[in-house]
Design an enzyme around this catalytic site. Structure first.
Site, PDB file in Angstrom:
ATOM      1  N   HIS A 199     -11.370  50.892  19.785  1.00  0.00           N
ATOM      2  CA  HIS A 199     -11.046  51.767  20.864  1.00  0.00           C
ATOM      3  C   HIS A 199     -11.429  52.766  22.351  1.00  0.00           C
ATOM      4  CE1 HIS A 199      -8.899  51.676  24.882  1.00  0.00           C
ATOM      5  NE2 HIS A 199      -8.833  52.604  24.684  1.00  0.00           N
ATOM      6  N   HIS A 242      -4.782  58.399  20.420  1.00  0.00           N
ATOM      7  CA  HIS A 242      -6.336  58.739  21.002  1.00  0.00           C
ATOM      8  C   HIS A 242      -5.842  59.707  21.869  1.00  0.00           C
ATOM      9  CE1 HIS A 242      -5.636  54.692  22.925  1.00  0.00           C
ATOM     10  NE2 HIS A 242      -5.954  56.092  23.411  1.00  0.00           N
TER      11      HIS A 242
END
Length: 249
Positions: free
Chosen positions: A157, A94
């Protein structure tokens, strides 16, 4: 005074790292899989981040990169000395800097770096390090004798978080999408979508019900209960948010 302040800070840094842990730690997971831990100071405390790498007969694949760029090259050197092989690929899971922080250095070294297009768009907007190769959908990779697949479970997240699944070895690399069984809360929620995270975690639990190993992005990773623990933390966070709303009405 400035000179003395700098000296004190350097000595403090060395002392804290020396008392806490090594600034770089490599632990064998199983077979050709290794977990590496790097550290960064946050609010005067060294915070660790977990990544993994896989040794194949065609080179080493790294999953995520150190967020502290001073540890990027020492990690490459340690891998080379330990396995007599070069890192040839790095995949970021990410857009946060504990996953992409050293991509620029690895690009310069000729390592093939990868991320999703979604991650790249976020990195571009935030003027952060970017991968040199992009993929859009869940992607199957093969290097040497090993294969693995990226999987996008949905927002959690971050809006772009992915996990890595090693089917033959039944290893799930969850990164920061999966919280450690040691975690007391969900941590950094600056880019999180907690409601969607619950759906996304359940999706991963359904797809990968009995992994032998689950590697989390931070803290203790030697637990098979981290997926369910993450779900519990999410449920607790949602309940607290509802209670706060009710108490203010």
């Amino acid at each position: 005074m400035k000179k003395y302040a700098i000296i004190v800070f350097v000595l403090f840094t060395v002392f804290v790292f020396g008392q806490h842990k090594s600034a770089l730690k490599i632990t064998k997971l199983t077979g050709d899989f290794y977990v590496y831990e790097t550290y960064k100071f946050y609010k005067n405390k060294p915070i660790s981040a977990n990544g993994i790498y896989l040794v194949t007969n065609e080179g080493v694949v790294m999953f995520d990169s150190p967020w502290d760029t001073t540890q990027a090259l020492p990690l490459l050197d340690s891998i080379r000395k330990k396995h007599n092989k070069e890192v040839v690929m790095c995949i970021a899971t990410h857009s946060h800097d504990d996953r992409t922080g050293s991509l620029g250095i690895y690009n310069q070294k000729g390592i093939k770096t990868f991320s999703t297009k979604q991650t790249d768009e976020i990195c571009k907007i935030n003027v952060e390090e970017r991968a040199s190769n992009l993929f859009e959908k869940d992607t199957f990779f093969k290097l040497g004798q090993y294969s693995f697949k990226t999987f996008y479970p949905g927002k959690g997240h971050t809006p772009d978080n992915i996990v890595i699944w090693f089917e033959n070895e039944q290893i799930l690399y969850g990164g920061c999408f999966v919280k450690s069984s040691q975690a007391k809360d969900l941590g950094n929620l600056s880019d999180a979508n907690v409601l969607e995270w619950e759906k996304s975690i359940n999706k991963v639990i359904q797809l990968f019900p009995k992994p032998k190993y689950i590697i989390t992005g931070h803290q203790r990773w030697k637990s098979k209960k981290s997926l369910k623990h993450t779900l519990k933390l999410i449920e607790n966070d949602i309940k607290e948010s509802i209670q706060q709303i009710v108490s203010h009405t």
